[in-house]
Design a protein around this motif. Structure first.
Motif, PDB file in Angstrom:
ATOM      1  N   SER A 224       0.850  -1.186   0.000  1.00  0.00           N
ATOM      2  CA  SER A 224       0.000   0.000   0.000  1.00  0.00           C
ATOM      3  C   SER A 224       0.888   1.238   0.000  1.00  0.00           C
ATOM      4  CB  SER A 224      -0.923  -0.001   1.223  1.00  0.00           C
ATOM      5  OG  SER A 224      -1.849   1.055   1.131  1.00  0.00           O
ATOM      6  N   ARG A 225       0.848   2.007  -1.105  1.00  0.00           N
ATOM      7  CA  ARG A 225       1.823   3.070  -1.313  1.00  0.00           C
ATOM      8  C   ARG A 225       1.166   4.402  -1.734  1.00  0.00           C
ATOM      9  NH1 ARG A 225       6.569   0.371  -1.485  1.00  0.00           N
ATOM     10  NH2 ARG A 225       7.698   2.160  -2.363  1.00  0.00           N
ATOM     11  N   PRO A 226       0.314   4.965  -0.897  1.00  0.00           N
ATOM     12  CA  PRO A 226      -0.301   6.245  -1.260  1.00  0.00           C
ATOM     13  C   PRO A 226       0.740   7.330  -1.539  1.00  0.00           C
ATOM     14  CG  PRO A 226      -1.427   5.286   0.613  1.00  0.00           C
ATOM     15  CD  PRO A 226      -0.206   4.464   0.385  1.00  0.00           C
ATOM     16  N   MET A 227       0.495   8.110  -2.571  1.00  0.00           N
ATOM     17  CA  MET A 227       1.326   9.247  -2.986  1.00  0.00           C
ATOM     18  C   MET A 227       2.716   8.834  -3.468  1.00  0.00           C
ATOM     19  SD  MET A 227       0.224  12.286  -0.307  1.00  0.00           S
ATOM     20  CE  MET A 227       0.473  11.332   1.195  1.00  0.00           C
ATOM     21  N   SER A 228       2.899   7.541  -3.718  1.00  0.00           N
ATOM     22  CA  SER A 228       4.196   7.028  -4.184  1.00  0.00           C
ATOM     23  C   SER A 228       4.207   6.882  -5.702  1.00  0.00           C
ATOM     24  CB  SER A 228       4.478   5.672  -3.542  1.00  0.00           C
ATOM     25  OG  SER A 228       5.510   4.994  -4.212  1.00  0.00           O
ATOM     26  N   GLU A 229       5.386   7.083  -6.294  1.00  0.00           N
ATOM     27  CA  GLU A 229       5.532   6.921  -7.741  1.00  0.00           C
ATOM     28  C   GLU A 229       5.321   5.470  -8.147  1.00  0.00           C
ATOM     29  OE1 GLU A 229       8.673   8.159 -11.320  1.00  0.00           O
ATOM     30  OE2 GLU A 229       9.342   8.086  -9.225  1.00  0.00           O
ATOM     31  N   THR A 230       5.596   4.535  -7.239  1.00  0.00           N
ATOM     32  CA  THR A 230       5.466   3.108  -7.551  1.00  0.00           C
ATOM     33  C   THR A 230       4.155   2.505  -7.047  1.00  0.00           C
ATOM     34  OG1 THR A 230       6.828   2.668  -5.581  1.00  0.00           O
ATOM     35  CG2 THR A 230       7.941   2.636  -7.710  1.00  0.00           C
ATOM     36  N   SER A 343      -1.773   3.563   3.996  1.00  0.00           N
ATOM     37  CA  SER A 343      -0.438   2.975   3.858  1.00  0.00           C
ATOM     38  C   SER A 343      -0.216   1.873   4.886  1.00  0.00           C
ATOM     39  CB  SER A 343       0.638   4.056   4.015  1.00  0.00           C
ATOM     40  OG  SER A 343       0.630   4.620   5.315  1.00  0.00           O
ATOM     41  N   MET A 344      -0.970   1.909   5.996  1.00  0.00           N
ATOM     42  CA  MET A 344      -0.828   0.901   7.058  1.00  0.00           C
ATOM     43  C   MET A 344      -1.951  -0.125   7.080  1.00  0.00           C
ATOM     44  SD  MET A 344       0.228   3.299  10.278  1.00  0.00           S
ATOM     45  CE  MET A 344       0.262   5.042   9.873  1.00  0.00           C
ATOM     46  N   THR A 345      -3.140   0.279   6.682  1.00  0.00           N
ATOM     47  CA  THR A 345      -4.310  -0.596   6.826  1.00  0.00           C
ATOM     48  C   THR A 345      -4.860  -1.115   5.505  1.00  0.00           C
ATOM     49  OG1 THR A 345      -5.827   1.283   6.709  1.00  0.00           O
ATOM     50  CG2 THR A 345      -5.039   0.643   8.898  1.00  0.00           C
ATOM     51  N   GLY A 346      -4.401  -0.541   4.390  1.00  0.00           N
ATOM     52  CA  GLY A 346      -5.079  -0.777   3.135  1.00  0.00           C
ATOM     53  C   GLY A 346      -6.358   0.041   3.113  1.00  0.00           C
ATOM     54  N   HIS A 347      -7.169  -0.193   2.101  1.00  0.00           N
ATOM     55  CA  HIS A 347      -8.424   0.546   1.949  1.00  0.00           C
ATOM     56  C   HIS A 347      -9.548  -0.292   2.545  1.00  0.00           C
ATOM     57  CE1 HIS A 347     -11.640   2.903   0.652  1.00  0.00           C
ATOM     58  NE2 HIS A 347     -11.343   3.105  -0.616  1.00  0.00           N
ATOM     59  N   TYR A 365      -5.652  15.017  19.364  1.00  0.00           N
ATOM     60  CA  TYR A 365      -5.673  14.894  20.823  1.00  0.00           C
ATOM     61  C   TYR A 365      -4.264  14.737  21.393  1.00  0.00           C
ATOM     62  CZ  TYR A 365      -7.177  13.302  25.454  1.00  0.00           C
ATOM     63  OH  TYR A 365      -7.373  13.172  26.813  1.00  0.00           O
ATOM     64  N   ASN A 366      -3.420  13.991  20.676  1.00  0.00           N
ATOM     65  CA  ASN A 366      -2.070  13.715  21.173  1.00  0.00           C
ATOM     66  C   ASN A 366      -0.993  14.556  20.501  1.00  0.00           C
ATOM     67  OD1 ASN A 366      -2.656  11.513  23.093  1.00  0.00           O
ATOM     68  ND2 ASN A 366      -3.366  10.428  21.268  1.00  0.00           N
ATOM     69  N   GLN A 367      -1.391  15.425  19.562  1.00  0.00           N
ATOM     70  CA  GLN A 367      -0.487  16.399  18.938  1.00  0.00           C
ATOM     71  C   GLN A 367       0.717  15.750  18.242  1.00  0.00           C
ATOM     72  OE1 GLN A 367      -1.043  20.305  19.211  1.00  0.00           O
ATOM     73  NE2 GLN A 367      -2.834  19.017  18.913  1.00  0.00           N
ATOM     74  N   TYR A 368       0.418  14.914  17.271  1.00  0.00           N
ATOM     75  CA  TYR A 368       1.457  14.357  16.410  1.00  0.00           C
ATOM     76  C   TYR A 368       0.859  14.076  15.039  1.00  0.00           C
ATOM     77  CZ  TYR A 368      -0.601   9.679  16.988  1.00  0.00           C
ATOM     78  OH  TYR A 368      -1.447   8.597  16.973  1.00  0.00           O
ATOM     79  N   ILE A 369       1.723  13.842  14.075  1.00  0.00           N
ATOM     80  CA  ILE A 369       1.295  13.472  12.720  1.00  0.00           C
ATOM     81  C   ILE A 369       1.985  12.163  12.360  1.00  0.00           C
ATOM     82  CG2 ILE A 369       1.267  14.148  10.288  1.00  0.00           C
ATOM     83  CD1 ILE A 369       1.531  17.072  11.229  1.00  0.00           C
ATOM     84  N   PHE A 370       1.186  11.116  12.093  1.00  0.00           N
ATOM     85  CA  PHE A 370       1.826   9.841  11.730  1.00  0.00           C
ATOM     86  C   PHE A 370       2.375   9.926  10.304  1.00  0.00           C
ATOM     87  CE2 PHE A 370      -2.748   8.953  10.820  1.00  0.00           C
ATOM     88  CZ  PHE A 370      -2.660   8.630   9.473  1.00  0.00           C
ATOM     89  N   GLY A 371       3.435   9.172  10.066  1.00  0.00           N
ATOM     90  CA  GLY A 371       4.104   9.218   8.774  1.00  0.00           C
ATOM     91  C   GLY A 371       3.417   8.377   7.713  1.00  0.00           C
ATOM     92  N   ASN A 372       3.819   8.609   6.480  1.00  0.00           N
ATOM     93  CA  ASN A 372       3.286   7.868   5.335  1.00  0.00           C
ATOM     94  C   ASN A 372       4.221   6.704   5.013  1.00  0.00           C
ATOM     95  OD1 ASN A 372       0.964   9.685   4.204  1.00  0.00           O
ATOM     96  ND2 ASN A 372       2.631  11.090   4.694  1.00  0.00           N
ATOM     97  N   LEU A 373       3.737   5.503   5.269  1.00  0.00           N
ATOM     98  CA  LEU A 373       4.525   4.308   5.003  1.00  0.00           C
ATOM     99  C   LEU A 373       4.679   4.102   3.496  1.00  0.00           C
ATOM    100  CD1 LEU A 373       5.763   2.034   6.793  1.00  0.00           C
ATOM    101  CD2 LEU A 373       3.657   0.737   6.394  1.00  0.00           C
ATOM    102  N   ASN A 374       5.823   3.606   3.089  1.00  0.00           N
ATOM    103  CA  ASN A 374       6.084   3.261   1.676  1.00  0.00           C
ATOM    104  C   ASN A 374       6.006   4.466   0.742  1.00  0.00           C
ATOM    105  OD1 ASN A 374       6.165   0.488   2.460  1.00  0.00           O
ATOM    106  ND2 ASN A 374       3.933   0.399   2.335  1.00  0.00           N
ATOM    107  N   CYS A 375       6.406   5.620   1.229  1.00  0.00           N
ATOM    108  CA  CYS A 375       6.296   6.836   0.411  1.00  0.00           C
ATOM    109  C   CYS A 375       7.642   7.548   0.285  1.00  0.00           C
ATOM    110  CB  CYS A 375       5.249   7.769   1.000  1.00  0.00           C
ATOM    111  SG  CYS A 375       4.721   9.072  -0.137  1.00  0.00           S
ATOM    112  N   GLU A 376       8.705   6.773   0.262  1.00  0.00           N
ATOM    113  CA  GLU A 376      10.026   7.380   0.069  1.00  0.00           C
ATOM    114  C   GLU A 376      10.169   7.941  -1.346  1.00  0.00           C
ATOM    115  OE1 GLU A 376       9.969   4.501   3.298  1.00  0.00           O
ATOM    116  OE2 GLU A 376       9.500   4.289   1.165  1.00  0.00           O
ATOM    117  N   ASP A 377       9.539   7.274  -2.309  1.00  0.00           N
ATOM    118  CA  ASP A 377       9.601   7.719  -3.714  1.00  0.00           C
ATOM    119  C   ASP A 377       8.313   8.478  -4.063  1.00  0.00           C
ATOM    120  OD1 ASP A 377       8.069   5.411  -3.459  1.00  0.00           O
ATOM    121  OD2 ASP A 377       8.485   4.748  -5.499  1.00  0.00           O
ATOM    122  N   LYS A 378       8.202   9.669  -3.577  1.00  0.00           N
ATOM    123  CA  LYS A 378       6.982  10.451  -3.767  1.00  0.00           C
ATOM    124  C   LYS A 378       6.725  10.714  -5.250  1.00  0.00           C
ATOM    125  CE  LYS A 378       7.483  12.588   0.768  1.00  0.00           C
ATOM    126  NZ  LYS A 378       8.452  11.581   1.213  1.00  0.00           N
TER     127      LYS A 378
END
Length: 424
Positions: A224-230, A343-347, A365-378
């Protein structure tokens, strides 16, 4: 005077974690819940991976009586009951088994396809002339409103109890429908959410459409690679998310914990006109939905700190980001942070919106932003619009005041909800 609406409870059953605490940890750790399923290989699926929550028999016994479990064969109902009950209890509400209904509390809990395995079981028995073996729960497990009916009986809700269905937009739509009911003074509390069945009989149609990734069967966590070129298609998933919406005054009066405030949102359709179709969103409608959501919430485009997008890991990801830039008039480094839970759960199909709303609220609530898995190649088309650091690859600690959550679904339907950090 319209009522202010806050979120006081949440529950979640997701492919990467079951339960709010474990789900929160999975978000921070960017844990993938996508796995290989030998059953799909045996059935000769091209895509043999998916996101399926793991629920033990011991856990089920906390939510269903032995009698209720007898003949229960609907994963969507199981997921929805667990998530919905957890949200109710997380809000500090009690479950009264006797007495009058709770006239101030209602339920809008959506689904797309419900009870597929039960339907299959029923069809086989009917074709064999064994109709009497169907059992007394076959109807409630296969009717679309089965999930809200189950929850309504467990929780004793006496206000509106219903089920909505709007493809992948279902969960976010349910939230906005519940929000409007409280805002207009028709209820004090609304349990909102959505669920989805899992398995080959749900996922098969998407595999036939060739919109699922088939080259990651041996590397499911990378699929699962949202926003990835691949990116090569979305990974099917399942589960449920639930949120307890409450009138602010009611929440304050009973000393409830408040996760955040719901400012408003918008729901619309592109009418399958122009570039819109059964499977693709009309960009004009998406832009209009975002703009109206901000207008209805009485905030400015500059107020948005984070976008939790629909972003499915298809060719439409770059179009979605472009629509956000047009609606907000913000590009490059002025663009908000953006991420995708898929990117973590699929659709998770009809459950996607509600699970992603829970993930959105946890970030505020916890003041953070989780990262995008598998999105090194945007994707280069996205990088032409916004700076890469607005698509974090890792979880970052970040002050968030306002977050926009979007869901877009088959049938050219759209929903955008706006959440704000609550300050007493």
């Amino acid at each position: 005077m319209k009522k202010r609406v806050v979120i006081t409870g949440m529950g979640v059953v997701a492919p990467n974690a079951v339960g709010l605490r474990d789900f929160g940890s999975a978000l921070r750790e960017m844990k993938s819940g996508i796995r290989f399923f030998p059953e799909l290989e045996k059935l000769k699926f091209s895509c043999q991976i998916g996101g399926k929550p793991e629920i033990s028999e011991d856990l089920l016994s906390n939510y269903f009586t032995p009698l209720q479990l007898r003949g229960l064969n609907s994963s969507g109902i199981v997921y929805g009951v667990v998530a919905g009950t957890d949200a109710w209890l997380d809000a500090g509400l009690e479950i009264q088994e006797n007495g009058s209904p709770d006239w101030d509390s209602g339920i809008i809990f959506g689904t797309g396809i419900l009870g597929v395995d039960k339907f299959r079981e029923a069809i086989q028995l009917i074709d064999q002339g064994k109709t009497r073996r169907l059992g007394s729960t076959s109807v409630v497990q296969t009717m679309a409103s089965g999930i809200s009916a189950y929850l309504g009986g467990i929780l004793g809700c006496g206000n509106q109890v219903t089920t909505n269905s709007s493809a992948c937009t279902t969960g976010t739509e349910a939230l906005l429908m519940g929000f409007e009911r409280i805002q207009n003074g028709k209820a004090k509390r609304m349990l909102v959410g959505s669920c989805s069945d899992h398995g080959p009989y749900v996922w098969g149609g998407f595999d036939a459409m060739r919109i699922l990734p088939s080259k990651y069967n041996k590397e499911p966590g990378q699929a699962s690679r949202p926003m990835s070129e691949t990116a090569s298609g979305f990974v099917p998933g399942s589960g449920a998310g639930a949120l307890l919406l409450e009138e602010l005054d009611s929440a304050i009066d009973r000393g409830a914990r408040i996760y955040c405030e719901v400012l408003g949102g918008d729901i619309n359709s592109g009418g399958q006109r122009g570039e819109g179709s059964m499977t693709a969103a009309n960009s004009e409608a998406v832009i209009r939905c975002i703009s109206k959501a901000l207008e209805n919430s009485e905030i400015e485009v500059s107020d948005i700190d984070v976008i939790n997008g629909h972003l499915t890991a298809t060719t439409r990801d770059s179009v979605e980001v472009e629509n956000w830039t047009k609606a907000l008039g913000r590009t490059a480094n002025d663009f908000p942070y953006i991420n995708s839970l898929k990117s973590m759960t699929g659709h998770c199909l009809s459950a996607a919106g509600s699970i992603e709303c829970v993930a959105s609220v946890l970030q505020i609530y916890n003041q953070y932003i989780f990262g995008n898995l598998n999105c090194e190649d945007k994707h280069p088309e996205i990088l032409d619009l916004i700076n890469p650091d607005k698509i974090p690859n890792n979880t970052i600690e970040q002050k968030i005041n306002v977050l926009a959550k979007a869901s877009f679904g088959f049938g050219d339907v759209n929903a955008v909800a706006i959440f704000k950090r609550y300050k007493s």
